[in-house]
Design a protein around this motif. Structure first.
Motif, PDB file in Angstrom:
ATOM      1  N   UNK A 515       0.817  -1.247   0.011  1.00 35.63           N
ATOM      2  CA  UNK A 515      -0.015   0.082  -0.056  1.00 35.63           C
ATOM      3  C   UNK A 515       0.586   1.313  -0.129  1.00 35.63           C
ATOM      4  N   UNK A 516       0.471   2.257  -0.948  1.00 34.67           N
ATOM      5  CA  UNK A 516       1.205   3.299  -1.022  1.00 34.67           C
ATOM      6  C   UNK A 516       0.768   4.155   0.374  1.00 34.67           C
ATOM      7  N   UNK A 517       1.949   4.682   1.063  1.00 34.38           N
ATOM      8  CA  UNK A 517       1.813   5.406   2.425  1.00 34.38           C
ATOM      9  C   UNK A 517       1.360   6.813   1.952  1.00 34.38           C
ATOM     10  N   UNK A 518       0.392   7.248   1.849  1.00 38.10           N
ATOM     11  CA  UNK A 518      -0.066   8.588   1.493  1.00 38.10           C
ATOM     12  C   UNK A 518       0.043   9.782   2.392  1.00 38.10           C
ATOM     13  N   UNK A 519       0.716   9.305   3.864  1.00 37.18           N
ATOM     14  CA  UNK A 519       1.116  10.383   4.616  1.00 37.18           C
ATOM     15  C   UNK A 519       2.172  10.669   4.989  1.00 37.18           C
ATOM     16  N   UNK A 520       3.333  10.003   3.910  1.00 42.99           N
ATOM     17  CA  UNK A 520       4.654  10.337   3.964  1.00 42.99           C
ATOM     18  C   UNK A 520       5.055  11.507   2.869  1.00 42.99           C
ATOM     19  N   UNK A 521       6.298  12.093   3.314  1.00 43.71           N
ATOM     20  CA  UNK A 521       6.768  13.175   2.427  1.00 43.71           C
ATOM     21  C   UNK A 521       6.839  12.645   1.019  1.00 43.71           C
ATOM     22  N   UNK A 522       7.030  11.437   0.531  1.00 43.83           N
ATOM     23  CA  UNK A 522       7.200  11.169  -0.732  1.00 43.83           C
ATOM     24  C   UNK A 522       6.007  11.132  -1.421  1.00 43.83           C
ATOM     25  N   UNK A 523       4.915  10.989  -0.858  1.00 50.41           N
ATOM     26  CA  UNK A 523       3.552  11.047  -1.585  1.00 50.41           C
ATOM     27  C   UNK A 523       3.345  12.724  -1.727  1.00 50.41           C
ATOM     28  N   UNK A 524       3.712  13.403  -0.781  1.00 48.09           N
ATOM     29  CA  UNK A 524       3.470  14.897  -0.882  1.00 48.09           C
ATOM     30  C   UNK A 524       4.137  15.401  -2.044  1.00 48.09           C
ATOM     31  N   UNK A 525       5.451  14.898  -2.308  1.00 47.88           N
ATOM     32  CA  UNK A 525       6.263  15.301  -3.325  1.00 47.88           C
ATOM     33  C   UNK A 525       5.751  14.836  -4.646  1.00 47.88           C
ATOM     34  N   UNK A 526       5.085  13.446  -4.791  1.00 49.60           N
ATOM     35  CA  UNK A 526       4.414  13.198  -5.825  1.00 49.60           C
ATOM     36  C   UNK A 526       3.125  13.969  -6.207  1.00 49.60           C
ATOM     37  N   UNK A 527       2.482  14.587  -5.225  1.00 51.99           N
ATOM     38  CA  UNK A 527       1.360  15.228  -5.515  1.00 51.99           C
ATOM     39  C   UNK A 527       1.503  16.638  -6.123  1.00 51.99           C
ATOM     40  N   UNK A 528       2.396  17.017  -5.462  1.00 54.37           N
ATOM     41  CA  UNK A 528       2.895  18.580  -5.994  1.00 54.37           C
ATOM     42  C   UNK A 528       3.514  18.153  -7.513  1.00 54.37           C
ATOM     43  N   UNK A 529       4.318  17.491  -7.557  1.00 55.63           N
ATOM     44  CA  UNK A 529       4.610  16.958  -8.764  1.00 55.63           C
ATOM     45  C   UNK A 529       3.651  16.955  -9.961  1.00 55.63           C
ATOM     46  N   UNK A 530       2.539  16.002  -9.712  1.00 55.12           N
ATOM     47  CA  UNK A 530       1.476  15.644 -10.627  1.00 55.12           C
ATOM     48  C   UNK A 530       0.703  16.903 -10.802  1.00 55.12           C
ATOM     49  N   UNK A 531       0.509  17.820  -9.701  1.00 51.55           N
ATOM     50  CA  UNK A 531      -0.157  19.248  -9.945  1.00 51.55           C
ATOM     51  C   UNK A 531       0.424  19.839 -10.985  1.00 51.55           C
ATOM     52  N   UNK A 532       1.692  20.215 -10.907  1.00 57.03           N
ATOM     53  CA  UNK A 532       2.513  21.124 -11.790  1.00 57.03           C
ATOM     54  C   UNK A 532       2.532  20.442 -13.065  1.00 57.03           C
ATOM     55  N   UNK A 533       2.919  19.230 -13.137  1.00 63.37           N
ATOM     56  CA  UNK A 533       2.790  18.587 -14.591  1.00 63.37           C
ATOM     57  C   UNK A 533       1.527  18.627 -15.344  1.00 63.37           C
TER      58      UNK A 533
END
Length: 554
Positions: A515-533
């Motif tokens: 399961x992807x740990x969506x409370x971790x900094x890695x997911x936050x970075x993925x989320x910001x990257x997805x938004x910008x892209x």
């Protein structure tokens, strides 16, 4: 004290204030929407509208309630403007024309608060208070209610029920928006903001000309216009007017009001889904984008080219001397990233690149931190998209907060993120192709195009601010922008509530090692990257024709 140090201290004070209220205010809002008790005043409201606040609604019923309530609001506000000249305290103003009345009604009901009129020379006291100010409360409460419904979609399982719209609406107004607005209005009056129902004062200027000075219930409207991320000012100059925003302290308070609910709602989300860490991950993504915007615009404005700008310490054209460059930049980023539209400076005077940053803040969907409610549900939709992307990378069915993101869910999320760009870009293209946009531009070239693009982006994303050089008060733009506001507000809500209904019918998926740990900094970075892209791919061609072309050639 140097201007740079003063600006750093101002941002620091704002961040400390937001951090101090984040937990208690977020917990309070969670308690409001999870409570089973009704206050006496709330019961009276329910009886007056014939609503049963304890009856749970599935998503189609919740959506119908949102749309019917909002449609009634548009009709009421339209009629109020059309008969303004027959109302008491009209200050002698005429009835608003049909196209402008439609535009204003659509604007305030959709929480956009775009204004193609000068408030102090067009709207009487009754229209301002019974019409515009009331919609400031209810449109904000609608946004929070829809966000709470989506949160319940993640928190509940095997039910299909999202709560009761009428209960969510009334509680948001009675327990959150009204109390905080009253306190804020009192503080604004103490700081020098105007609050009365007086007549227009006619004075003789130093040049011998006659000028009318309009008073009004400005402090109370200022409080809710910022707290509810509305943005419609009592005066045409909005929050750069000394009656609405007298000094640096009131300016900082107004920026705080813009941000306090959007930055506290992730805590509410975390409490309602049973994991405050999930809320912190969403908050971190919001804060990263907002802070990057503040830094970018501030630097670009301080380093604006030109001898006069450098001598003044930055580009001061279109900005109030009592606020300065830093406070104006902070306000501009906060208002464009929160679906507010309130301004203490005129964005048309910003440099090409910093104007582009403001445009980008709206194009992101105003999710950093976004409008009250709309910012949270927009960010949660982007979280669903980010989880889906991560699932594609590892070949695993994506999950978020114990719910599978299947074909239905990702289609609904994809439809959501396509609406605002489609409305903004099609609206801009039509205006330019028909010549209506070109005839309303007060500048030529890339900057003139940016004025048109900004207007339709602002309308489609329910922001309401403008490049002030754009002449929007024409039958075409009043109608076209009004339609953009309504489509940009209510079409996304269809997909948000449909997604919430789909999620709440699912059974929870157990957490496993994969399961992807969506409370971790890695997911936050993925989320910001997805938004910008995603945003960059959608809007980059339009930005290249406008602010980027202007900024790179100036």
């Amino acid at each position: 004290m140097s201007p740079v140090l003063a600006d750093v201290l101002q941002v620091s004070a704002l961040l400390v204030a937001l951090a101090l209220v984040h937990r208690p205010f977020g917990d309070y809002m969670a308690a409001v929407y999870c409570s089973r008790k009704h206050l006496r005043v709330e019961r009276w409201i329910y009886r007056s509208v014939g609503a049963n606040p304890d009856a749970e609604m599935r998503w189609p019923a919740y959506l119908r309630a949102v749309l019917v309530f909002s449609a009634v609001g548009v009709l009421f506000l339209y009629l109020l403007q059309r008969v303004q000249d027959k109302l008491p305290l009209s200050l002698g103003f005429k009835a608003i024309t049909p196209d402008q009345a439609f535009n204003t009604a659509a604007s305030f009901v959709s929480n956009t608060n775009w204004q193609s009129y000068s408030g102090e020379s067009a709207m009487g006291h009754v229209t301002q208070t019974m019409g515009l100010a009331v919609q400031n409360f209810v449109s904000a409460a609608v946004g929070i209610a829809v966000a709470v419904a989506l949160v319940r979609g993640f928190a509940r399982s095997r039910t299909g029920e999202l709560g009761n719209f009428w209960a969510d609406l009334v509680r948001g107004i009675v327990r959150i928006l009204v109390p905080v607005s009253v306190i804020a209005a009192i503080v604004l009056v103490a700081l020098g903001a105007v609050q009365n129902f007086g007549d227009i004062h006619h004075i003789t200027t130093l040049t011998g000309d006659k000028q009318g000075i309009s008073p009004g219930a400005m402090a109370s409207q200022e409080a809710i216009k910022d707290l509810g991320t509305n943005g419609g000012g009592y005066a045409n100059a909005n929050s750069s007017h000394p009656f609405e925003n007298p000094n640096g302290f009131s300016n900082l308070l107004e920026i705080f009001l813009l941000l306090v609910i959007p930055f506290s709602l992730p805590r509410t989300f975390g409490k309602m889904v049973g994991s405050v860490k999930q809320g912190y991950a969403i908050l971190a993504a919001m804060a990263m984008i907002w802070f990057a915007g503040v830094v970018a615009v501030t630097i670009l404005e301080f380093q604006h080219p030109g001898t006069a700008s450098q001598a003044a310490g930055g580009a001061m054209e279109g900005k109030e001397q009592r606020f300065g460059e830093g406070a104006s930049s902070l306000f501009s980023v906060s208002t464009t990233m929160t679906s507010t539209g309130s301004v203490n400076s005129f964005h048309d005077s910003f440099s090409g690149l910093s104007g582009g940053v403001l445009l980008l803040g709206m194009m992101l969907g105003e999710i950093a931190p976004g409008g009250v409610g709309s910012g949270l549900y927009g960010m949660l939709i982007m979280a669903v998209i980010a989880v889906f992307i991560a699932g594609l990378m590892v070949g695993r069915t994506p999950e978020y907060l114990g719910k599978k993101i299947g074909t239905r869910e990702i289609k609904l999320a994809a439809c959501y993120i396509l609406i605002s760009p489609a409305v903004a870009l099609i609206g801009t293209a039509l205006a330019m192709a028909l010549g209506k946009g070109q005839s309303s531009m007060t500048n030529v070239g890339a900057h003139g195009f940016s004025e048109v693009l900004y207007a339709y982006t602002s309308g489609a994303n329910n922001n309401g601010s403008a490049f002030a050089g754009f002449a929007a008060n024409t039958p075409y733009h009043n109608t076209a922008l009004g339609l953009c506001m309504l489509l940009g507000r209510f079409l996304p809500m269809v997909f948000v509530l449909a997604l919430a209904g789909s999620l709440t019918e699912q059974k929870p998926v157990p957490v496993t090692a994969g399961t992807l740990r969506t409370e971790k900094p890695l997911f936050t970075g993925l989320l910001v990257g997805a938004i910008l892209i995603i945003t960059g791919l959608t809007f980059f061609p339009a930005l290249a024709l406008g602010p980027l072309a202007e900024g790179l050639t100036s």
